[in-house]
Design an enzyme around this catalytic site. Structure first.
Site, PDB file in Angstrom:
ATOM      1  N   ASP A 119       0.874  -1.174   0.000  1.00 52.02           N
ATOM      2  CA  ASP A 119       0.000   0.000   0.000  1.00 52.02           C
ATOM      3  C   ASP A 119       0.911   1.223   0.000  1.00 52.02           C
ATOM      4  OD1 ASP A 119      -2.248   1.712   0.289  1.00 52.02           O
ATOM      5  OD2 ASP A 119      -1.996   1.707   2.460  1.00 52.02           O
ATOM      6  N   GLU A 125      -1.395  -1.608  -4.623  1.00 50.06           N
ATOM      7  CA  GLU A 125      -2.621  -0.834  -4.805  1.00 50.06           C
ATOM      8  C   GLU A 125      -2.396   0.233  -5.864  1.00 50.06           C
ATOM      9  OE1 GLU A 125      -5.660   2.090  -2.384  1.00 50.06           O
ATOM     10  OE2 GLU A 125      -4.572   0.551  -1.256  1.00 50.06           O
ATOM     11  N   ASP A 170      -2.264   1.007   7.401  1.00 47.55           N
ATOM     12  CA  ASP A 170      -1.444   0.833   6.201  1.00 47.55           C
ATOM     13  C   ASP A 170      -1.063  -0.629   5.988  1.00 47.55           C
ATOM     14  OD1 ASP A 170      -1.198   3.698   5.480  1.00 47.55           O
ATOM     15  OD2 ASP A 170      -0.156   3.805   7.400  1.00 47.55           O
TER      16      ASP A 170
END
EC number: 3.1.21.10
Length: 165
Positions: free
Chosen positions: A7, A66, A138
């Protein structure tokens, strides 16, 4: 198969690692590469080197990142793009096959709702992976990204088997 989920963030880049254990996900590790202080170049180097260390230590087979396409303002978009670039270079430089998923795809695959909030993602990662504590936001997003890839790759395998003679 061992999957590293990432991420990307300009200040906190989450990572999560899961193994495919016969069709079930197995938790390996998760954490955050922190790059809060320093020049932009120093922070990008921290992201790059931090992920390179994660790859070297855990030896994933594949990576899922992502895909970010929204930001609050142009400056944030630029910083996020730079952080994402540093992450992608670290992963591709390690020879990993990198797959990208939108936040909507990740949340739908792991939470069941494409617009789930961070708390819901954290709760589901704890439940799905049998974690004793809730991961940081996160790290949870990175774990969800890795699980999304496992889900997608298992779906592809079953579709391939179904049409094979």
């Amino acid at each position: 198969m061992r999957v590293l989920g990432v991420d990307p963030g300009s200040r906190r880049t989450g990572f999560g690692i899961v193994d495919d254990q016969g069709g079930r996900p197995g938790y390996v590790a998760c954490g955050v590469v922190v790059s809060i202080s320093g020049t932009v170049a120093e922070r990008l180097h921290r992201i790059f080197s931090g992920l390179a260390e994660v790859v070297e230590h855990y030896r994933p087979d594949v990576c899922a990142v992502e895909r970010v396409f929204l930001a609050r303002n142009p400056d944030s978009a630029l910083k996020l793009g730079q952080a994402r670039g540093a992450a992608l270079v670290a992963l591709a430089g390690a020879g990993l096959d990198v797959h990208e998923y939108t936040a909507l795809q990740i949340k739908k695959a792991t939470v069941g709702v494409g617009h789930a909030d961070k708390g819901q993602v954290q709760h589901m990662m704890r439940a799905l992976l049998g974690l004793s504590a809730q991961p940081s936001a996160d790290a949870a997003d990175a774990l969800a990204c890795a699980l999304c890839h496992l889900h997608e790759s298992q779906g592809l395998q079953s579709r391939t088997r179904a049409i094979s003679p």
